[in-house]
Design a protein around this motif. Structure first.
Motif, short mmCIF file in Angstrom:
data_model
loop_
_atom_site.label_atom_id
_atom_site.label_comp_id
_atom_site.label_asym_id
_atom_site.label_seq_id
_atom_site.Cartn_x
_atom_site.Cartn_y
_atom_site.Cartn_z
N TRP A 85 -15.92 -1.00 -6.76
CA TRP A 85 -14.50 -0.64 -6.09
C TRP A 85 -14.35 -1.06 -4.94
CZ3 TRP A 85 -11.49 2.64 -8.82
CH2 TRP A 85 -12.14 3.28 -9.91
N ARG A 86 -13.00 -1.53 -4.33
CA ARG A 86 -12.71 -2.08 -3.20
C ARG A 86 -11.59 -1.22 -2.22
NH1 ARG A 86 -15.51 -7.00 -3.42
NH2 ARG A 86 -15.82 -7.68 -5.59
N ALA A 87 -11.57 -1.39 -1.07
CA ALA A 87 -10.44 -0.74 -0.36
C ALA A 87 -9.18 -1.15 -0.99
CB ALA A 87 -10.54 -1.23 0.88
N GLY A 88 -8.26 -0.34 -1.07
CA GLY A 88 -6.96 -0.38 -1.78
C GLY A 88 -6.88 -0.15 -3.38
N ASP A 89 -8.10 0.21 -3.91
CA ASP A 89 -8.12 0.53 -5.17
C ASP A 89 -7.39 1.76 -5.49
OD1 ASP A 89 -9.18 -2.03 -6.20
OD2 ASP A 89 -11.20 -1.23 -6.66
N THR A 90 -6.93 2.18 -6.61
CA THR A 90 -6.32 3.44 -6.88
C THR A 90 -6.77 3.79 -8.36
OG1 THR A 90 -4.27 2.71 -7.76
CG2 THR A 90 -4.30 3.41 -5.47
N ARG A 128 -9.75 4.31 0.35
CA ARG A 128 -9.32 3.82 1.65
C ARG A 128 -10.46 2.77 2.46
NH1 ARG A 128 -4.91 7.14 3.05
NH2 ARG A 128 -3.91 7.52 1.00
N GLU A 129 -11.48 3.15 2.05
CA GLU A 129 -12.41 2.36 3.00
C GLU A 129 -13.73 2.29 1.79
OE1 GLU A 129 -13.71 4.04 6.63
OE2 GLU A 129 -11.56 3.69 7.30
N VAL A 130 -14.57 1.19 1.90
CA VAL A 130 -15.77 1.27 1.01
C VAL A 130 -16.63 -0.08 1.63
CG1 VAL A 130 -14.79 -0.17 -0.84
CG2 VAL A 130 -16.89 1.38 -1.13
N THR A 131 -17.91 0.13 1.88
CA THR A 131 -18.71 -1.01 2.14
C THR A 131 -19.66 -1.51 1.04
OG1 THR A 131 -20.19 0.42 2.98
CG2 THR A 131 -18.70 -0.45 4.57
N GLY A 132 -20.09 -2.42 0.92
CA GLY A 132 -20.98 -3.19 -0.19
C GLY A 132 -20.29 -3.56 -1.51
N LEU A 155 -12.38 12.58 1.15
CA LEU A 155 -14.18 12.86 1.21
C LEU A 155 -14.45 11.64 1.72
CD1 LEU A 155 -16.54 13.50 -0.21
CD2 LEU A 155 -16.14 11.98 -2.08
N GLN A 156 -15.57 11.90 2.73
CA GLN A 156 -16.38 10.87 3.35
C GLN A 156 -17.68 10.92 2.71
OE1 GLN A 156 -15.49 9.08 5.91
NE2 GLN A 156 -13.37 9.74 6.62
N TRP A 157 -17.94 9.56 2.13
CA TRP A 157 -19.14 9.38 1.37
C TRP A 157 -20.03 8.43 2.33
CZ3 TRP A 157 -19.92 6.87 -3.89
CH2 TRP A 157 -21.15 6.96 -4.47
N HIS A 158 -20.58 8.96 3.48
CA HIS A 158 -21.09 8.20 4.27
C HIS A 158 -22.25 7.04 3.52
CE1 HIS A 158 -19.16 10.43 7.19
NE2 HIS A 158 -19.85 11.62 7.02
N GLU A 159 -23.08 7.42 2.66
CA GLU A 159 -24.02 6.76 2.02
C GLU A 159 -23.45 5.41 1.60
OE1 GLU A 159 -25.38 10.68 2.24
OE2 GLU A 159 -23.61 9.79 1.49
N ARG A 160 -22.21 5.48 0.97
CA ARG A 160 -21.51 4.22 0.56
C ARG A 160 -20.45 3.66 1.62
NH1 ARG A 160 -22.25 2.27 -4.66
NH2 ARG A 160 -24.35 3.17 -5.52
N GLY A 161 -20.38 4.44 2.82
CA GLY A 161 -19.37 3.89 3.58
C GLY A 161 -18.00 4.06 2.99
N ALA A 162 -17.95 5.00 2.24
CA ALA A 162 -16.52 5.03 1.42
C ALA A 162 -15.78 6.30 1.98
CB ALA A 162 -16.83 5.21 -0.16
N ARG A 163 -14.20 6.16 2.05
CA ARG A 163 -13.24 7.21 2.35
C ARG A 163 -12.31 7.31 1.09
NH1 ARG A 163 -8.67 7.44 5.43
NH2 ARG A 163 -8.69 5.65 5.98
N ILE A 164 -12.35 8.27 0.33
CA ILE A 164 -11.52 8.41 -0.75
C ILE A 164 -10.72 9.85 -0.66
CG2 ILE A 164 -11.56 8.68 -3.33
CD1 ILE A 164 -14.56 8.11 -3.15
N VAL A 165 -9.37 9.41 -0.95
CA VAL A 165 -8.22 10.42 -0.67
C VAL A 165 -7.68 10.84 -2.13
CG1 VAL A 165 -5.86 10.84 0.04
CG2 VAL A 165 -7.59 9.50 1.56
N LEU A 166 -7.57 12.25 -2.34
CA LEU A 166 -6.99 12.81 -3.62
C LEU A 166 -5.69 13.16 -3.27
CD1 LEU A 166 -6.69 14.08 -6.19
CD2 LEU A 166 -8.18 16.22 -5.33
N ASP A 167 -4.76 12.56 -3.74
CA ASP A 167 -3.24 13.07 -3.61
C ASP A 167 -2.65 13.49 -4.84
OD1 ASP A 167 -0.45 13.12 -2.28
OD2 ASP A 167 -0.26 11.24 -3.28
N THR A 168 -2.01 14.77 -4.84
CA THR A 168 -1.67 15.54 -5.86
C THR A 168 -0.55 16.65 -5.71
OG1 THR A 168 -2.17 16.63 -8.15
CG2 THR A 168 -3.51 17.03 -6.28
#
Length: 795
Positions: free
Chosen positions: A536-541, A490-494, A464-477
Motif C-alpha cells: 500500500w502507498r500513500a494516496g491509495d483508496t 493517508r500515510e505509510v512507510t516501508g 487509525l494510527q498504525w505506528h508499527e507501519r507508520g500508517a494513517r488510514i481514514v474511514l469515510d462513510t
C-alpha cells in the motif's frame, strides 16, 4: 437470533484455543506476564490509536463527555469519605446513590472518563480521574485495611449501617445472602467489581498514578474476607450478584503475575449457575440476564489469563445462547431483566415477551464486552454482525444525544415510551454502563490480526494510527444511511505488503470493491471478510459498496399474529406512532401490515438525509391497518412512540374475526379499570400523590417490609400485584391499611412467567378514604417475593 434471524456461521463457536488479551494495540504489548496466558488471534486497536470523525457516534460521545464533566466528583465520592470516617466535601447524589448500592456509579464514571481522556484527548477528564484516585487513596489510608466503599446496609429493622459491617459478619460466618442482597447490602461485590474495573481502566488507559495501588489494596481486603470462608460458605456468598468480580482478579493477575489473584479469580464462580455453562449446557431459562452475562465476561477473562478451558466453554455457550435464541431485534435480551424460556435448539415464544420492560441496557453492554473476547479467540464476521446490531439499534437508541441521558430498559412493546434518566436523581446501573458505552465508540472499529492484517469490523467514520507501519488510514462513510465505505491510506512507510480485511455483513450479499477507483474481485471468505493484500502507498483508496435492502425477521412463536421486525441494511425500523406521551400499555389498535409480501408494501420517502418508508393505509386488500404508517430507524426515535414489531398478515387471513382479535391484543379489561398504579422501575415518574420507598433494584421491589400508597376511588376497589412466577419458597402476607387481605405463597408454578394476582379488598378497609397503604410482610425464611407492579382497580 431470536426476533432477528440466527447467526449461521458456526465457525463462531469453533474449537480455537487462542484468546484476545488486553485492549492495548500491537502484539508486543502482550508480552507474557504470566506463564499460562493464552495468545490472541485478533486484537482491537486501543482508543489512543483511533480518532472519531464527525458522525452520530462522535455526537453521542460529545454529549456524554459534557454530562460526565457536569457531574460533581465530590458528590460521587461523598459516601466513600463518610464510610472512611472522613467528612464529605459535598452531599451525595439522589437515586441509587442514596440507596444501599451507593458508590457503584463511581467505577463506571472512572472508566468513562478514562476513555474520554484518551479518545477525545480531554485534559479535564484526566484531571478529574487523578482527583478521584487521590481521594480513594485517602479513604483507604483512613481505614487502614484496604477497604474502600460507599455502600451501606439496611438492618431488618430498617436502620442504615456502614457497609463494612456486612463483611465483619461474613468473617464470623454470619451469611444472609439473597439474589441481590448480602446481609442487608445491595449486591456489594457487584459494587466493588465496578470500582475495581474503573481503577484498572484508568491505570491501563491513562497510567494514573496510584490507581493500581488502590485496586490492589481493595482486592487485598476482598481476598482477606474470602480467606475466612470454606467452599460451602464461599458459594453461599456468591449466590448474591457479584458482577464480574472474577474479571477484576484475573486482570490483576495478568498485570502483576501474583498467583494470589489467579487463585481468587478462579474461586469467584458460583457453581449453581456456572457449572452447566462450563459443561456446555444452556440452563439459563428464568435467570437474571445481566447477572449471568457479567460473570461470564469474568469467566472469559479467567480463560484468557489462566487457560481454564471450562471457562471458555461457559463464555461460548452463553454467547451462542443469547445471540441465537434469546435476543430481540435490537440485539438486547431479557424480559423484566430475566432470560425468557428458550427451546433446546431454538428460541421460545419471544412474541409473548414483547412489552415495555424488555432489554436491560447493562445486559447489552456486557454482551458487547463478551463479543470482543469471543472475537479475539476465533475471529468471524458473524460476531460483529451481532455486535453491530446491538451497538447500533440498542446502545445508540438508549441514549438521548440532546440531553446526554440514558434509558434503563429499551422497550420493544408497541407504543412504549423510552424512560430517560435525570442528571442527578437516578444513577441506575444502566446510567453507569451508559456513561461507559458512549465513551467507547472507537474501541472496536479497527482490529489487528497477526502482524500484518488490519480488520475493519465497524463502519464508523474514524482515523487509525498504525505506528508499527507508520500508517494513517481514514474511514469515510455515511453508513448506516447508505452502504458506501471508503478507506484512504493517508500515510505509510516501508514497502512490505499488508492486508486490509473488511467485514461483509451477512445481510449484505455480494459487495462491490473499488481499488483506486477501479473494480476488483470481491471474494467473501468463509469467515465473512473480503481481503486485499498488497504493498500500500500513500494516496491509495479501497472502496466497498454494500447493498441495502428491506427485509423482515419474524419473532419466534408462530401464529398468524406473530410479529416481525423490519430492517433496512443494519438499521432496525419501527412504525412511528407519534410524540411520546403517556405510558404503556398502548391502548390504540395494534398496527399491522396486511399483505402476502409485507416487504413490498413500504415505499422509500424523501426525508432529507434520513431514512423513512411509507406504508399506505389498507386498500384493495392490502396495506397498513388501521391507517398509514411511516417506518423510521428505531435508534433515532428517542422522543417518539414506536412499534418495532408489526404483525404481518396474509390477505386471505384478514377476516373480521382476526381484526377483532387484533383489536383485543392491545386491550386489557383490568388495565382499563386501573384507579392508581406504581411501577417500581420508574419511581420518579409516579402519578398523583403516590409514595413509594425506593427499595430494591429498578424493575422490582423486594423487601421484608415494603409499603406503597395508592389512590382509591369512590367505587369498591381490588388490588392487583405483578409477581415473577419463577420465585420459589416465598411466603408473605399482603396487607391494606395494616389488615391482612391475603397470604401469598409463590412456589414457582409458572417458570419464566410474570403474572398478575388479584386480591379483593373488604369495603370497610377503604371506606371514606382517598388513599390506602399497601404493604407486604415476610412470613417465611425467604421473605417477600419480587414485586413488579402494584395497582388498585375497580372491583
Amino acid at each position: 437470533m431470536a426476533g432477528g434471524g440466527g447467526l449461521t456461521r458456526r465457525r463462531v463457536i469453533g474449537n480455537a484455543v487462542v484468546v484476545a488479551g488486553s485492549n492495548a494495540a500491537g502484539f508486543d504489548a502482550l508480552a507474557a506476564m504470566v506463564p499460562d496466558r493464552v495468545q490472541p488471534r485478533s486484537m482491537p486497536f486501543g482508543p489512543d490509536r483511533v480518532t472519531l470523525l464527525p458522525s452520530p457516534w462522535l455526537d453521542a460521545m460529545e454529549a456524554n463527555r459534557r454530562y460526565l464533566l457536569s457531574l460533581d466528583a465530590d458528590r460521587l465520592l461523598s459516601g466513600f469519605r463518610t464510610q472512611a470516617g472522613l467528612a464529605p466535601r459535598a452531599p451525595v447524589y439522589g437515586g441509587w446513590e442514596s440507596d444501599t448500592i451507593a458508590g457503584h456509579t463511581l467505577g463506571h464514571y472512572l472508566s468513562a472518563l478514562g476513555y474520554v481522556r484518551v479518545q477525545a484527548r480531554c485534559d479535564r477528564a484526566g484531571e478529574r480521574i487523578a482527583y478521584i484516585v487521590a481521594e480513594l487513596a485517602a479513604c483507604q489510608r483512613a481505614r487502614g485495611n484496604g477497604f474502600a466503599g460507599a455502600f451501606t446496609r439496611r438492618t431488618p429493622q430498617g436502620k442504615i449501617e456502614p457497609g463494612i459491617y456486612v463483611f465483619d459478619e461474613i468473617r464470623r460466618g454470619d451469611i444472609r445472602a439473597k439474589r441481590f442482597s448480602l446481609n442487608g447490602a445491595w449486591a456489594p461485590l457487584y459494587n466493588w467489581h465496578k470500582l475495581l474495573a474503573g481503577l484498572l481502566d484508568v491505570d491501563r488507559l491513562c497510567a494514573t498514578p496510584g490507581a493500581r495501588d488502590v485496586a490492589l489494596g481493595l482486592a487485598g481486603y476482598i481476598d482477606s474476607v474470602f480467606a475466612t470462608l470454606d467452599d460451602a460458605r464461599t458459594q453461599q456468598v456468591l449466590s448474591c450478584e457479584y458482577g464480574g468480580l472474577n474479571e477484576s482478579m484475573a486482570e490483576l493477575y495478568a498485570r502483576t503475575g501474583d498467583m494470589r489473584w489467579r487463585a481468587l479469580a478462579r474461586r469467584i464462580s458460583d457453581r449453581a449457575t456456572m457449572a452447566p455453562l462450563c459443561a456446555g449446557r444452556d440452563e439459563l431459562d428464568g435467570l437474571h440476564a445481566n447477572t449471568m452475562i457479567a460473570k461470564t465476561v469474568g469467566a472469559a477473562r479467567v480463560y484468557e489469563t489462566t487457560g481454564d478451558r471450562q471457562a471458555a466453554v461457559a463464555a461460548r455457550t452463553l454467547w451462542s445462547s443469547v445471540t441465537d435464541r434469546r435476543s430481540y431485534a435490537c440485539g438486547g435480551t431479557g424480559d423484566f431483566e430475566y432470560f425468557t424460556t428458550a427451546g433446546p435448539h431454538g428460541p421460545g415464544d419471544m412474541g409473548a415477551h414483547i412489552n415495555a420492560r424488555t432489554c436491560e441496557t447493562c445486559a447489552t453492554y456486557n454482551m458487547l464486552k463478551l463479543t470482543r473476547h469471543i472475537h479475539g479467540w476465533s475471529p468471524d464476521a458473524a460476531q460483529f454482525d451481532y455486535y453491530e446490531r446491538a451497538h447500533l439499534n440498542h446502545i445508540m437508541a438508549q441514549h438521548d444525544p440532546q440531553t446526554g441521558m440514558f434509558t434503563y430498559m429499551l422497550p420493544m412493546g408497541t407504543g412504549a415510551a423510552r424512560d430517560f434518566s435525570m442528571p442527578a436523581d437516578d444513577f441506575w446501573c444502566c446510567v453507569g454502563t451508559g456513561m461507559e458505552s458512549h465513551a467507547r465508540h472507537g474501541e472496536s472499529i479497527w482490529w489487528q490480526r497477526g502482524r500484518d492484517e488490519i480488520t475493519l469490523n465497524l463502519f464508523i467514520p474514524s482515523e487509525l494510527q498504525w505506528h508499527e507501519r507508520g500508517a494513517r488510514i481514514v474511514l469515510d462513510t455515511r453508513y448506516p444511511l447508505d452502504g458506501q465505505v471508503t478507506l484512504s491510506i493517508r500515510e505509510v512507510t516501508g514497502t512490505d505488503p499488508f492486508t486490509l480485511a473488511l467485514r461483509v455483513p451477512r445481510w449484505a450479499g455480494q459487495p462491490r470493491l473499488l481499488l483506486n477507483g477501479r473494480p476488483v474481485a470481491a471474494v467473501v471468505e468463509r469467515d465473512g471478510y473480503v481481503r486485499i493484500r498488497r504493498v500500500w502507498r500513500a494516496g491509495d483508496t479501497l472502496g466497498m459498496a454494500l447493498v441495502f435492502t428491506l427485509r423482515k425477521e419474524p419473532a419466534p412463536g408462530g401464529g398468524v399474529l406473530a410479529p416481525s421486525a423490519f430492517f433496512y441494511g443494519p438499521l432496525l425500523l419501527a412504525a412511528d406512532l407519534g410524540p411520546a406521551r403517556g405510558e404503556w400499555p398502548w391502548r390504540l389498535p395494534q398496527p399491522a401490515l396486511i399483505a402476502d409480501d409485507a416487504c413490498a408494501l413500504p415505499v422509500r420517502m424523501n426525508d432529507g438525509n434520513g431514512i423513512a418508508f411509507r406504508v399506505a393505509a389498507l386498500s384493495a386488500g392490502q396495506g397498513a391497518w388501521p391507517g398509514e404508517l411511516v417506518l423510521r430507524p428505531f435508534a433515532q426515535m428517542q422522543a417518539r412512540l414506536a412499534a418495532p414489531y408489526l404483525p404481518c398478515i396474509p390477505v386471505a387471513a384478514w377476516t373480521p374475526a382476526l381484526r377483532q382479535q387484533l383489536l383485543a391484543a392491545t386491550r386489557d379489561a383490568d388495565d382499563a379499570q386501573v384507579v392508581d398504579a406504581v411501577d417500581p422501575a420508574r419511581p420518579h415518574a409516579m402519578r398523583g400523590a403516590m409514595m413509594c420507598n425506593r427499595l430494591g433494584r429498578a424493575g422490582w421491589i423486594t423487601a421484608t417490609d415494603m409499603r406503597v400508597h395508592l389512590h382509591v376511588g369512590a367505587q369498591p376497589v381490588a388490588l392487583r400485584v405483578l409477581y415473577y412466577d419463577d420465585d420459589v419458597n416465598r411466603l408473605f402476607t399482603v396487607r391494606v391499611n395494616g389488615h391482612v387481605i391475603a397470604t401469598e405463597n409463590l412456589d414457582g408454578r409458572n417458570p419464566g412467567v410474570f403474572a398478575w394476582h388479584r386480591y379483593d379488598i373488604p369495603p370497610d378497609i377503604v371506606a371514606r378514604r382517598r388513599q390506602v397503604e399497601v404493604s407486604f410482610v415476610g412470613a417465611g425464611a425467604r421473605g417477600v417475593g419480587q414485586v413488579f407492579g402494584v395497582q388498585t382497580i375497580h372491583a
